[in-house]
Design an enzyme around this catalytic site. Sequence first.
Site, mmCIF file in Angstrom:
data_model
loop_
_atom_site.group_PDB
_atom_site.id
_atom_site.type_symbol
_atom_site.label_atom_id
_atom_site.label_comp_id
_atom_site.label_asym_id
_atom_site.label_seq_id
_atom_site.Cartn_x
_atom_site.Cartn_y
_atom_site.Cartn_z
ATOM 1 N N THR A 129 33.170 18.283 31.614
ATOM 2 C CA THR A 129 31.801 18.293 30.947
ATOM 3 C C THR A 129 31.487 19.606 30.068
ATOM 4 O O THR A 129 31.951 20.614 30.275
ATOM 5 C CB THR A 129 30.762 17.849 32.251
ATOM 6 O OG1 THR A 129 29.352 17.686 31.361
ATOM 7 C CG2 THR A 129 30.598 19.095 33.074
ATOM 8 N N GLU A 150 34.611 15.678 38.405
ATOM 9 C CA GLU A 150 34.118 16.236 37.305
ATOM 10 C C GLU A 150 34.340 17.641 37.249
ATOM 11 O O GLU A 150 34.173 18.450 38.293
ATOM 12 C CB GLU A 150 32.568 15.992 37.161
ATOM 13 C CG GLU A 150 32.097 16.444 35.741
ATOM 14 C CD GLU A 150 30.493 16.268 35.630
ATOM 15 O OE1 GLU A 150 30.103 16.284 34.757
ATOM 16 O OE2 GLU A 150 29.793 15.834 36.601
ATOM 17 N N PHE A 151 34.958 18.154 36.398
ATOM 18 C CA PHE A 151 35.031 19.570 35.915
ATOM 19 C C PHE A 151 34.401 20.282 34.825
ATOM 20 O O PHE A 151 34.248 19.685 33.987
ATOM 21 C CB PHE A 151 36.814 19.826 35.956
ATOM 22 C CG PHE A 151 37.722 19.189 36.923
ATOM 23 C CD1 PHE A 151 37.907 19.591 38.102
ATOM 24 C CD2 PHE A 151 38.157 18.129 36.599
ATOM 25 C CE1 PHE A 151 38.756 19.139 39.045
ATOM 26 C CE2 PHE A 151 39.524 17.489 37.416
ATOM 27 C CZ PHE A 151 39.350 18.087 38.530
ATOM 28 N N PHE A 152 34.174 21.600 35.009
ATOM 29 C CA PHE A 152 33.855 22.469 33.854
ATOM 30 C C PHE A 152 34.996 23.006 33.415
ATOM 31 O O PHE A 152 35.886 23.396 34.111
ATOM 32 C CB PHE A 152 32.709 23.458 34.591
ATOM 33 C CG PHE A 152 31.374 22.666 34.853
ATOM 34 C CD1 PHE A 152 30.390 22.483 33.709
ATOM 35 C CD2 PHE A 152 31.160 22.258 35.954
ATOM 36 C CE1 PHE A 152 29.088 21.935 33.991
ATOM 37 C CE2 PHE A 152 29.667 21.546 36.462
ATOM 38 C CZ PHE A 152 28.842 21.624 35.314
ATOM 39 N N PRO A 153 34.899 23.194 32.277
ATOM 40 C CA PRO A 153 36.030 23.885 31.594
ATOM 41 C C PRO A 153 36.202 25.437 32.228
ATOM 42 O O PRO A 153 35.099 26.197 32.315
ATOM 43 C CB PRO A 153 36.018 24.094 30.040
ATOM 44 C CG PRO A 153 34.786 23.128 29.721
ATOM 45 C CD PRO A 153 34.135 22.940 31.194
ATOM 46 N N PRO A 154 37.456 26.232 32.611
ATOM 47 C CA PRO A 154 37.649 27.334 33.017
ATOM 48 C C PRO A 154 37.309 28.133 31.878
ATOM 49 O O PRO A 154 37.491 28.085 30.784
ATOM 50 C CB PRO A 154 39.200 27.436 33.399
ATOM 51 C CG PRO A 154 39.710 26.140 32.784
ATOM 52 C CD PRO A 154 38.615 25.149 32.475
ATOM 53 N N LYS A 155 36.877 29.492 32.384
ATOM 54 C CA LYS A 155 36.495 30.440 31.435
ATOM 55 C C LYS A 155 37.688 31.576 31.211
ATOM 56 O O LYS A 155 37.879 32.384 30.588
ATOM 57 C CB LYS A 155 35.093 31.227 31.752
ATOM 58 C CG LYS A 155 34.027 30.460 31.693
ATOM 59 C CD LYS A 155 32.857 31.392 32.050
ATOM 60 C CE LYS A 155 31.505 30.248 32.016
ATOM 61 N NZ LYS A 155 30.311 30.847 32.355
#
Length: 72
Positions: A45, A14-19
């Site tokens: 996510t 699972e990854f979080f969107p990069p900023k």
Amino acid sequence: MHTQTQHKRCYSFEFFPPKTAEGAEKLRQTRQQLAALHPEFFSVTFGAGGSTQDHTLETVLANWPKPVVNAP
């Protein structure tokens, strides 16, 4: 416990969107490396309270150019 031995073990990432642009490149590289492990699926996510919601679709489209299966 006996029934667990009857099924193939599977896992996902699972990854979080990069900023940042640098984070997006690092995610692309990481996804390519993890793909070699043949996970069942990858997911992207939202952050808590939807804080990264705007970048979730961008992240999916940038990292998975082929058609993907969406979870319900």
